[in-house]
Scaffold this active site. Structure first.
Site: not given
Ligand code: NAD
Length: 421
Positions: A111
C-alpha cells in the site's frame, strides 16, 4: 482477544495485528512463520518536493509499504489523504496480502500513501506530486515487483500519470506497472465498478445463505465514492432497496428507496449528495444504526467501534471499505449474531479486476466487459464459499476464517519456496 485501550482500538495496525495474532494462534502457526508474516517486509518513506502554483516550495511525506511478495508481485493502492500515517499504510499493506490470498490471485500485498488533502491542490500540483512520488519509488515498482492502483483520493488520472512516469524512466511504455488506468491506455473494462460489483456479489451469496431476497432487503451505504456509489447503483438496479446513504458532510434517507441514478446525477452536478430532493436529510452517524438488513461501510476505517457496535441493527455488515470495524467491535457484532462479510473478502472485487487488468496488459489482449464480470463473479462466489466453509469447520467468525484461510495459503507458499536465508 486481549483487552485494549481506545487509542489501540482505533489504530489500524493494531486492529490488523489483533486479528492476525488470533487467527495465527487458531492455526497453530509456527513461530518463525508468525514472525515473517506479522511485519511488512519493506517500508519506504519519501519526502516529495513540489513547486506550487503560487511559487512556494512545499514538501509532502509519502510512504510505500510492501508487506509480502511471497505469492507474487506486491499489489495495493495509493491513498492521498491528510490522515495518512505509516501505521495505516502498514495495516492496509498487510490487508492486501490477506485479500489477494483469500481470492487466490498471484499477488503479495502493498500500500502507498501521501499525507495531502488532494482537494486543496490544483490538477497541475497533483500531477507534479504524483510524478515525483513515482520517480522516488522507481526501483521498487514494476509489473513483476510492485503494482499500485487507486485508493481514497486517487483515481484513473493518477494511475495514468504514474504509468507515464514509470514508462519515461524505463524508456518504453509499461502499462502493467499500475492498474485502475483509463481504458484507452491499458485499463480493463469493468475495473471501475469492480469493487462495488464484488460487494453486490457477496451480498447475493449472503442472502442465499440466510434465505432472504433482494426485494425485501433494505440497504444503507456509508461513503458515496468509487466503492459506495457503484455498490449502491448496481444493487438498486438489481432490486435491493437502498434506503440510506451517509457521506462525511451529511446523509440521506428514504424509506421507499433512493433513486441512485438521480442521486449520481445530482452529485455530479452539485459535487455533494446534500440537497437531493429524492430523500430526506439525515444524520450520517445515525444512518449507521438505522434499521436495515444490510449495512455497507464503504468510506474509511474505524466507523464501527466499541462505542456504536451494540446499536447496529443490520443483519448483515458488508465491509466495502478497508478496516471499517475495529477488533473490539467484532466481538460485539458476533454476540449480536450479525453476519459480517469482512473487508478482505467483501472488497476484493477491486484487486481481482486489477489482476485481470495486469494479465490483459501483459498479454496485450483485452477482454469484453462480460468476460471480466463473469470471471469476477466466479472468483468471488468461490472465495465466499471457502470463507464460510472455513468458518463453519473451525467454529470461528467469517473474519477470522478469512484471515486463517489467507495466512495458511501464504505460509504454505513460504514453506514451499523456503523464503528465509
Ligand atoms: P473514494 O475516495 O472514491 O470515496 C470515499 C467516499 O467516502 C468519499 O465520497 C468520501 O467523502 C466519503 N467519506 C470519507 N470519510 C467518510 C466518513 N467518515 N463518513 C462518511 N463518508 C465518508 O474512495 P474509494 O475508492 O471508494 O474507497 C473507499 C474505501 O474502500 C477505502 O477504505 C478503500 O481503501 C476501500 N477500497 C477501495 C477499492 C477501490 O477499488 N476503490 C478497493 C478495495 C477497497
Amino acid at each position: 482477544m486481549k483487552p485494549i485501550s481506545l487509542e489501540q482500538e482505533l489504530n489500524p495496525w493494531e486492529a490488523q495485528a489483533a486479528r492476525f495474532d488470533f487467527a495465527a494462534q487458531k492455526l497453530n502457526l509456527n513461530e518463525g512463520l508468525w514472525r515473517i508474516l506479522r511485519y511488512p517486509s519493506r517500508e519506504i518513506i519519501v519526502h516529495i518536493p513540489v513547486a506550487m502554483d503560487d511559487g512556494r516550495l512545499e514538501v509532502y511525506t509519502g510512504f510505500r509499504v510492501q508487506h509480502s511478495i511471497a505469492r507474487g508481485p506486491a499489489k495495493g493502492g495509493v491513498r492521498y489523504s491528510p490522515d495518512v500515517t505509516l501505521d495505516e499504510v502498514r495495516a492496509l499493506a498487510s490487508w492486501m496480502t490477506w485479500k489477494c490470498a483469500v481470492v487466490n490471485i498471484p499477488f503479495g500485498g502493498a500500500k502507498g500513501g501521501i499525507i495531502v488533502d488532494p482537494k486543496k491542490l490544483s490538477m497541475g500540483e497533483l500531477e507534479k506530486l504524483t510524478r515525483r512520488y513515482t520517480a522516488e519509488l522507481i526501483e521498487f515498482l514494476g509489473p513483476e515487483k510492485d503494482v499500485p492502483a487507486p485508493d481514497m483520493g486517487t483515481n484513473e488520472q493518477t494511475m495514468a500519470w504514474m504509468m507515464d512516469t514509470y514508462s519515461m524512466h524505463m524508456r518504453q511504455t509499461v502499462t502493467a506497472v499500475v492498474t485502475g488506468k483509463p481504458i484507452n491506455i491499458g485499463g480493463s473494462r469493468g475495473r471501475r465498478e469492480a469493487t462495488g460489483r464484488g460487494v453486490m456479489i457477496v451480498c447475493d451469496e449472503a442472502l442465499k445463505k440466510l434465505n432472504m431476497n433482494r426485494e425485501s432487503t433494505r440497504v444503507v451505504v456509508q461513503g458515496f465514492g468509487n466503492v459506495g456509489s457503484n455498490a449502491a447503483k448496481l444493487m438498486s438496479d438489481a432490486g435491493y432497496k437502498v434506503i440510506g446513504i451517509a457521506e462525511f458532510d451529511g446523509g440521506l434517507f428514504n424509506a421507499k428507496g433512493i433513486n441512485v441514478d438521480d442521486l449520481l446525477e445530482h452529485r455530479d452536478r452539485t459535487k455533494s449528495i446534500n440537497g437531493f430532493s429524492g430523500a430526506e436529510a439525515a444524520d450520517s452517524k445515525q444512518l449507521l444504526i438505522t434499521d436495515c438488513e444490510i449495512l455497507i461501510p464503504a468510506a474509511t476505517e474505524n466507523v464501527i467501534t466499541s462505542q456504536n457496535a451494540s446499536d447496529i441493527k443490520a443483519k448483515i455488515v458488508v465491509e466495502g471499505a478497508n478496516g471499517p470495524t475495529t477488533a473490539s467491535a467484532d466481538e460485539i457484532l458476533a454476540d449480536k449474531k450479525i453476519f459480517v462479510i469482512p473487508d478482505i473478502l467483501a472488497n476484493a472485487g477491486g484487486v481481482t479486476a486489477s489482476y485481470f487488468e495486469w494479465v490483459q496488459d501483459r498479454q496485450g489482449y483485452f477482454w469484453k466487459e462480460s468476460a471480466v464480470n463473469e470471471q469476477l463473479e466466479f472468483i468471488l462466489k468461490e472465495s465466499f464459499e471457502d470463507v464460510v466453509h472455513f468458518a463453519e469447520t473451525h467454529s470461528v467468525n467469517n473474519r477470522i476464517a478469512a484471515y486463517m484461510l489467507a495466512i495458511s495459503r501464504v505460509a504454505h507458499t513460504i514453506k514451499l519456496r523456503g523464503i528465509y536465508a
